[in-house]
Design a protein around this motif. Sequence first.
Motif, short mmCIF file in Angstrom:
data_model
loop_
_atom_site.label_atom_id
_atom_site.label_comp_id
_atom_site.label_asym_id
_atom_site.label_seq_id
_atom_site.Cartn_x
_atom_site.Cartn_y
_atom_site.Cartn_z
N ALA A 205 7.80 -6.62 -10.67
CA ALA A 205 6.41 -6.16 -10.73
C ALA A 205 5.48 -7.29 -11.17
N MET A 206 5.93 -8.15 -12.07
CA MET A 206 5.11 -9.27 -12.51
C MET A 206 4.94 -10.28 -11.38
N ARG A 209 2.27 -9.04 -9.13
CA ARG A 209 0.93 -9.23 -9.68
C ARG A 209 0.42 -10.64 -9.38
N PRO A 213 -2.57 -10.14 -6.40
CA PRO A 213 -3.32 -9.67 -7.58
C PRO A 213 -4.23 -8.48 -7.31
N TRP A 215 -3.42 -5.86 -5.49
CA TRP A 215 -2.62 -4.66 -5.28
C TRP A 215 -2.35 -3.96 -6.61
N GLN A 216 -2.08 -2.65 -6.53
CA GLN A 216 -1.51 -1.94 -7.66
C GLN A 216 -0.03 -2.29 -7.71
N SER A 217 0.44 -2.70 -8.86
CA SER A 217 1.85 -3.03 -9.05
C SER A 217 2.50 -1.92 -9.85
N ALA A 241 -0.56 -6.39 -18.45
CA ALA A 241 -0.22 -7.10 -17.22
C ALA A 241 -0.69 -6.35 -15.98
N GLY A 242 -1.24 -5.13 -16.15
CA GLY A 242 -1.71 -4.36 -15.00
C GLY A 242 -0.58 -3.75 -14.21
N ILE A 243 0.52 -3.41 -14.88
CA ILE A 243 1.68 -2.82 -14.21
C ILE A 243 1.78 -1.35 -14.59
#
Length: 258
Positions: A205-206, A209, A213, A215-217, A241-243
Motif C-alpha cells: 500500500a505504501m 502511494r 499518489p 489514487w486511494q490506497s 500515510a493516506g492508507i
Amino acid sequence: MSTQPSVWDLVGQFAAAQRGTWKQEEIVSWFRRHAPEQAKDSTVRAHVRGAAWNVGDRSQFSGREPFLTRVDTGWFRLATEEELARWREGAATPAAASEVPMVAQAIDEPPVEADRTDWHTEENIQRLIVERLRSTGWTIVRTANTATGETGIDVVAERNGETVGIEVKGYPSKTYARGAKKGQPKRTAPSTQAAHWFSHAILAAMKLRVAQPSWQSVMAFPDFPRYRRLYAATAAPLAAAGIEVWLVSQGGAIEPLG
C-alpha cells in the motif's frame, strides 16, 4: 449578512451531487478539503448516520427528516421517495432494511472463525470486493490472478474520476490448502501468519502511494479480530500515510475502518 450552511445542509449538498452510492470516507474527505472548520470527522459521521432513515438509532436527529439510505456498512445513497414515504408512514423501521437494494444481510454478524469455512481465502475476499464495487457503480480496471500469485496491485477500480487500488489478503488456515502438503497442519500459527500478511500489505500500500499518489490506497482483509487488533495498533501511521483499511464480512459487506 451571509451565514455558513450547517453541517446537516452540507451533508445534503454533498449527497445530492453524487451519482449512485458513496462511502462515508468520501464525505469525510470532502469536509476536510472544503469545510475543515465546520466539523470534526466524528461530527460528520454522526450527521451522515442521522440523515439515513434505516440506521438503528437516529434519536439525536429525530426532529429532522432523513434523506439518505444506508446500503451497507459505511455506504450510503440518496433515499428514494418511496422509502421516505414509508418512513413518514411509520412503516420504514431498521427491521425493514432488508427491503433496501444492496443491503448486506451479514452487516451485523460476528466474524466467522477461520477453521469453520474457507470464505476468508484471498481469492474469495477479492471476489467479494469486486462484486461489491461493481454493485455500487465502480468499474473494475484490473484484478490479479490470486491462484497463480500474480504480482501487482490486486484490484484497481474507477468511479466518477476516482481510482482505488486495493491490496487484498486472506486469513491463514491451519492446514495447507494445496501442493504436496495439502491437508497437513502448518507450522506457523494463523495469528502469527496474519501479522506477516498485514505487514506485507502495508508495504504494498505504501508503494502504491508513491507510484500513484492521486489514487486511494486500500488494504482489504477478511473480518477477523486479529486484523482489527493489528489495525488498532497501526491506525495513526496508516492514516498519516493516506492508507485505508477495509474489512470484508462473509456476506460481502465492506467496513472501512477509521
